[in-house]
Design a protein around this motif. Sequence first.
Motif, PDB file in Angstrom:
ATOM      1  N   TYR A 185      55.861   8.669 -97.101  1.00  0.00           N
ATOM      2  CA  TYR A 185      54.639   9.186 -97.705  1.00  0.00           C
ATOM      3  C   TYR A 185      54.270  10.509 -97.047  1.00  0.00           C
ATOM      4  O   TYR A 185      54.462  10.701 -95.846  1.00  0.00           O
ATOM      5  N   ILE A 186      53.746  11.412 -97.850  1.00  0.00           N
ATOM      6  CA  ILE A 186      53.259  12.687 -97.339  1.00  0.00           C
ATOM      7  C   ILE A 186      51.783  12.825 -97.721  1.00  0.00           C
ATOM      8  O   ILE A 186      51.319  12.232 -98.694  1.00  0.00           O
ATOM      9  N   ARG A 187      51.048  13.586 -96.925  1.00  0.00           N
ATOM     10  CA  ARG A 187      49.642  13.847 -97.237  1.00  0.00           C
ATOM     11  C   ARG A 187      49.570  15.050 -98.169  1.00  0.00           C
ATOM     12  O   ARG A 187      50.229  16.065 -97.939  1.00  0.00           O
ATOM     13  N   THR A 188      48.767  14.924 -99.228  1.00  0.00           N
ATOM     14  CA  THR A 188      48.622  16.012-100.186  1.00  0.00           C
ATOM     15  C   THR A 188      47.153  16.415-100.313  1.00  0.00           C
ATOM     16  O   THR A 188      46.248  15.627-100.009  1.00  0.00           O
ATOM     17  N   ALA A 189      46.946  17.638-100.754  1.00  0.00           N
ATOM     18  CA  ALA A 189      45.598  18.163-101.017  1.00  0.00           C
ATOM     19  C   ALA A 189      45.543  18.671-102.450  1.00  0.00           C
ATOM     20  O   ALA A 189      46.519  19.227-102.964  1.00  0.00           O
ATOM     21  N   GLN A 190      44.387  18.464-103.088  1.00  0.00           N
ATOM     22  CA  GLN A 190      44.209  18.905-104.468  1.00  0.00           C
ATOM     23  C   GLN A 190      42.749  19.272-104.670  1.00  0.00           C
ATOM     24  O   GLN A 190      41.840  18.632-104.114  1.00  0.00           O
ATOM     25  N   LEU A 191      42.523  20.283-105.475  1.00  0.00           N
ATOM     26  CA  LEU A 191      41.161  20.699-105.765  1.00  0.00           C
ATOM     27  C   LEU A 191      40.415  19.566-106.474  1.00  0.00           C
ATOM     28  O   LEU A 191      40.944  18.946-107.400  1.00  0.00           O
ATOM     29  N   LEU A 256      42.058  14.549-100.473  1.00  0.00           N
ATOM     30  CA  LEU A 256      43.208  14.271 -99.602  1.00  0.00           C
ATOM     31  C   LEU A 256      43.765  12.912 -99.969  1.00  0.00           C
ATOM     32  O   LEU A 256      43.021  11.916-100.022  1.00  0.00           O
ATOM     33  N   ARG A 257      45.057  12.856-100.206  1.00  0.00           N
ATOM     34  CA  ARG A 257      45.690  11.599-100.613  1.00  0.00           C
ATOM     35  C   ARG A 257      47.023  11.426 -99.904  1.00  0.00           C
ATOM     36  O   ARG A 257      47.597  12.375 -99.383  1.00  0.00           O
ATOM     37  N   GLU A 258      47.516  10.175 -99.936  1.00  0.00           N
ATOM     38  CA  GLU A 258      48.883   9.862 -99.500  1.00  0.00           C
ATOM     39  C   GLU A 258      49.741   9.716-100.746  1.00  0.00           C
ATOM     40  O   GLU A 258      49.391   8.966-101.664  1.00  0.00           O
ATOM     41  N   GLN A 259      50.836  10.430-100.795  1.00  0.00           N
ATOM     42  CA  GLN A 259      51.708  10.392-101.964  1.00  0.00           C
ATOM     43  C   GLN A 259      53.144  10.141-101.532  1.00  0.00           C
ATOM     44  O   GLN A 259      53.623  10.741-100.566  1.00  0.00           O
ATOM     45  N   GLU A 260      53.821   9.236-102.240  1.00  0.00           N
ATOM     46  CA  GLU A 260      55.209   8.941-101.871  1.00  0.00           C
ATOM     47  C   GLU A 260      56.101  10.135-102.199  1.00  0.00           C
ATOM     48  O   GLU A 260      55.954  10.780-103.239  1.00  0.00           O
ATOM     49  N   GLN A 261      57.020  10.412-101.288  1.00  0.00           N
ATOM     50  CA  GLN A 261      57.990  11.493-101.488  1.00  0.00           C
ATOM     51  C   GLN A 261      59.393  10.910-101.492  1.00  0.00           C
ATOM     52  O   GLN A 261      59.816  10.260-100.538  1.00  0.00           O
ATOM     53  N   TRP A 262      60.104  11.141-102.587  1.00  0.00           N
ATOM     54  CA  TRP A 262      61.484  10.657-102.674  1.00  0.00           C
ATOM     55  C   TRP A 262      62.381  11.456-101.734  1.00  0.00           C
ATOM     56  O   TRP A 262      62.295  12.685-101.697  1.00  0.00           O
ATOM     57  N   ARG A 263      63.245  10.751-101.010  1.00  0.00           N
ATOM     58  CA  ARG A 263      64.260  11.424-100.199  1.00  0.00           C
ATOM     59  C   ARG A 263      65.511  11.574-101.056  1.00  0.00           C
ATOM     60  O   ARG A 263      66.276  10.632-101.227  1.00  0.00           O
ATOM     61  N   LEU A 366      74.878   9.570 -96.182  1.00  0.00           N
ATOM     62  CA  LEU A 366      73.459   9.816 -96.403  1.00  0.00           C
ATOM     63  C   LEU A 366      72.651   9.013 -95.392  1.00  0.00           C
ATOM     64  O   LEU A 366      73.108   7.990 -94.878  1.00  0.00           O
ATOM     65  N   SER A 367      71.442   9.453 -95.121  1.00  0.00           N
ATOM     66  CA  SER A 367      70.577   8.695 -94.226  1.00  0.00           C
ATOM     67  C   SER A 367      70.165   7.389 -94.911  1.00  0.00           C
ATOM     68  O   SER A 367      70.234   7.258 -96.143  1.00  0.00           O
ATOM     69  N   SER A 368      69.716   6.413 -94.108  1.00  0.00           N
ATOM     70  CA  SER A 368      69.255   5.147 -94.681  1.00  0.00           C
ATOM     71  C   SER A 368      68.102   5.384 -95.645  1.00  0.00           C
ATOM     72  O   SER A 368      68.012   4.731 -96.695  1.00  0.00           O
ATOM     73  N   GLY A 369      67.216   6.327 -95.303  1.00  0.00           N
ATOM     74  CA  GLY A 369      66.094   6.625 -96.184  1.00  0.00           C
ATOM     75  C   GLY A 369      66.546   7.189 -97.521  1.00  0.00           C
ATOM     76  O   GLY A 369      66.007   6.841 -98.579  1.00  0.00           O
ATOM     77  N   GLU A 370      67.535   8.080 -97.513  1.00  0.00           N
ATOM     78  CA  GLU A 370      68.049   8.648 -98.756  1.00  0.00           C
ATOM     79  C   GLU A 370      68.692   7.572 -99.626  1.00  0.00           C
ATOM     80  O   GLU A 370      68.503   7.532-100.848  1.00  0.00           O
ATOM     81  N   GLN A 371      69.462   6.679 -98.989  1.00  0.00           N
ATOM     82  CA  GLN A 371      70.093   5.603 -99.750  1.00  0.00           C
ATOM     83  C   GLN A 371      69.048   4.632-100.305  1.00  0.00           C
ATOM     84  O   GLN A 371      69.164   4.152-101.432  1.00  0.00           O
ATOM     85  N   TYR A 372      68.032   4.347 -99.493  1.00  0.00           N
ATOM     86  CA  TYR A 372      66.963   3.429 -99.908  1.00  0.00           C
ATOM     87  C   TYR A 372      66.212   3.983-101.115  1.00  0.00           C
ATOM     88  O   TYR A 372      65.973   3.270-102.101  1.00  0.00           O
ATOM     89  N   ASP A 373      65.863   5.265-101.063  1.00  0.00           N
ATOM     90  CA  ASP A 373      65.117   5.862-102.167  1.00  0.00           C
ATOM     91  C   ASP A 373      65.974   5.992-103.424  1.00  0.00           C
ATOM     92  O   ASP A 373      65.483   5.789-104.547  1.00  0.00           O
ATOM     93  N   ARG A 376      66.006   2.597-105.051  1.00  0.00           N
ATOM     94  CA  ARG A 376      64.763   2.249-105.752  1.00  0.00           C
ATOM     95  C   ARG A 376      64.600   3.081-107.029  1.00  0.00           C
ATOM     96  O   ARG A 376      64.095   2.580-108.044  1.00  0.00           O
ATOM     97  N   ARG A 377      65.001   4.345-106.995  1.00  0.00           N
ATOM     98  CA  ARG A 377      64.911   5.160-108.211  1.00  0.00           C
ATOM     99  C   ARG A 377      65.847   4.628-109.296  1.00  0.00           C
ATOM    100  O   ARG A 377      65.493   4.617-110.482  1.00  0.00           O
ATOM    101  N   ALA A 378      67.034   4.176-108.894  1.00  0.00           N
ATOM    102  CA  ALA A 378      67.960   3.591-109.861  1.00  0.00           C
ATOM    103  C   ALA A 378      67.386   2.291-110.423  1.00  0.00           C
ATOM    104  O   ALA A 378      67.452   2.043-111.633  1.00  0.00           O
TER     105      ALA A 378
END
Length: 852
Positions: A185-191, A256-263, A366-373, A376-378
């Motif tokens: 997850y990454i922190r995002t900002a939006q108006l 300010l929100r937490e948003q998932e970021q695909w690896r 690939l890293s474990s995170g890349e394979q995991y994401d 899940r996308r598949a």
Amino acid sequence: MPPTYVEVAVNVPGVSGVFHYALPDTLVEEFKPGHLVEVPFGRQQVQGIIIRQVAEPEVSEVREVTAILDPRISLTRQQIDLAFQLQQQTLAAFTACLSLMLPPGISQLADTLYTLVQTPASRKDLHPNEKLILKALQERGPLRGRQLDKALPRRHWRGQARKMVARGWLTGQPVLPPPRVRPRYIRTAQLAVPPELVAPGMQGLSKIPEVQARRQRILDFLCREPGPVDVSWVYAESGSKLDDLKRLHEMELIMLREQEQWRDPLAGLAYDPASPPPLTADQQNAWDQISAALKRAYQADPPPPILLHGVTGSGKTELYLRAVAETLQAGRQAIVLVPEIALTPQTVRRFMARFPGRVGLVHSQLSSGEQYDTWRRARAGKLEVIIGPRSALFAPLPDIGLVVLDESHEQSYYQSNQPPYYHARDAAIALAQISSAVCLFGTATPDLTSLHQTQNGLWQKLTLPARILAHADTVAAYDKTYHTAARYQQAGEQAAMTDLPAVSLVDMREELKSGNRSIFSRRLQQKLAEVLEKEQQAILFLNRRGSATYVFCRDCGYTLKCPRCSTNLTYYLGGIHNPDETQSGYRDRLMCNHCGYTRQMPSSCPECGGKHIRHYGMGTQRVEEEVNKLFPDARTLRWDHETTRTKGAHEIILSHFTNHRADVLIGTQMLAKGLDLPLVTLVGVVLADVGLTLPDFRASERVFQVLAQVAGRAGRSPLGGEVVLQTFNPEHYAIQAAARHDYAGFAENELVYRKQIGYPPFSRLVRLEYRHLKAEEAENEAQRMARYLRLQIKQQGRRATDLIGPVPCFYARLDGYYRWQIILRGPDPASMLAGDENLKDWRLETNPQSLL
């Protein structure tokens, strides 16, 4: 409400069955078959996978499922069915087959947490392992069993640990480690307000002018962005800090929100969009039949596997691309397997160019995170095409309509490092049947088992007998100087055909007689000089690593071997780095290519003390050294196991060579697998004989395949090409057939030979291997098992099944273990071993790809 019962496969080594559990009321609404769960098993908590719901349990006292570990992770029904098929094919534990379907980092085994509670009064009489365990726990605190495995490598410490627990020095607590990967997850900002309400000089953001200006820059930047923005970009654009964002959030000006970021390993990969080229007549004939098979599969009538036999450069990949396009158009998904990680960058670019944003990549680097994401996308249907080596076959796509195996003859499609020992080709056929999909195998050199299936009418065979001229645009400017238009014939508006490269067969015995002591024949030296003069490129192929293949004393005949394996140590010229040394610490070393043992090159013989100890033979480093000696200005690259250990190394080397930053590429079997390099006009096989004399019934087939494949790297563009095969055995039928590009002739001879000796494809094999640290124990167990199996053959009346062995393996000792093997040969030898508890300490391979 009546209780709900489920069948669970538990992740416990040595346990292959399924067990019944009750679902607590809180989980009844959540569960699905395929969910990853935590369950009690004995005195420990373990991971498991729900297989199905059952009406009644098989036992009277049923324990409850503890928790669903991750609602995002669930296997598809097709994956569970495939695991059952693999279990039957390989005789492996069902949970081992299921584990193939899960992304790395998710599957966890139960473990024991060891804690030091009392230090023994005296260490004088302690076992060495006990001293090491105490030291590790004192220095690092409580450790799990697998952490101690890493801290005490090659130490059988668990027996001493149990004794230490019994004496009260340690405690051992069963634990289930959590999964190692999680979503990122990454922190995002939006108006948070309309942009027109944010005035250019808005007041009240801060009493400090500097902070006021900084926060104004944040608002100005977010006014220009239509959606959520990673806060790291906000910091970079405005020079702000998290406190600034929090204050603006409190003022309800931003969110300010937490948003998932695909690896995504493909993020940022450059590619050029491409349109399908026109097909040749041969391609069109093959495509018509592939298209018909796809339509049949859409109607839930899976066709037989298709073997696409096309010479190198005949346009097989274009047919894969069209098959994928038609599959996606029907709303289904596709899996494309390649034999090596090295091939994925080139393949992925071609598929991304045709299907942008729809392609996913799976492989072990690939890293474990890349394979995991990616997994899940598949699973969520966000990816429609999965590309990678054999592990990509287990991607959880919801509706698979096509499975492609490129270079389907390759041995790397067989998993031999850990159970289940399976072949991706057999698994792909099973998956296609389960999913009502098309299975398409493409190769220039089909393995004889696949060819035999087509001859028996079980598979469909399609052929592409002619090579298509490629890269005409790429070399157009170059070709102004070296005109080669006469080499090819126009076959349509854009497509043109060309011949396979000419092959020169050089007898190295004659080279020696004429006084040439170089590893390169005069013919190869001449052709290398011509290529370099024309600023073209060459490939030098050698089926070996290192600088020399063995170290030998001429005084007493002693050969340096690995102390843990019965294999020669290989000499590496400054090619192995000791991590304990500085950058200047690159030294000439000896290394075991099986277990990784290394030592320095001795100055005298360890056996007799003689000074005449030298390294002999040749490897890729030696070839590179010889090229640099003959052609000092030539730019060389090595592509072998040693130069590709780091992530991305394959792509970097291939990119350098493709962009002509090197003139000569020197490598091992990776070079023989599907590379398309337009400026390569010369392939030199430094020693074609390697592997011919190995005691394996597939030895000649493997040599022919690798020679035919590596020869296919030359002459793919209008520049033309030539292959120089150097050999000490030019009369061998495999080498003769490779020099003539004669697959049909080789296959005919080899099938006659196989039928005479009764080996596949005219029979099936099971290989049983036993390993032990003591040579006598290994032999005794092998002899005992042979007696037992002979009795089983007799009692079951299997007259067509025979037993070969027991004998020591070709590599009789590996990593300190002595190895013995038994081969069962017959119509269906695996069926006599299914469920036999006497084999639990043995390694079983059904349809093994090697008998070494």
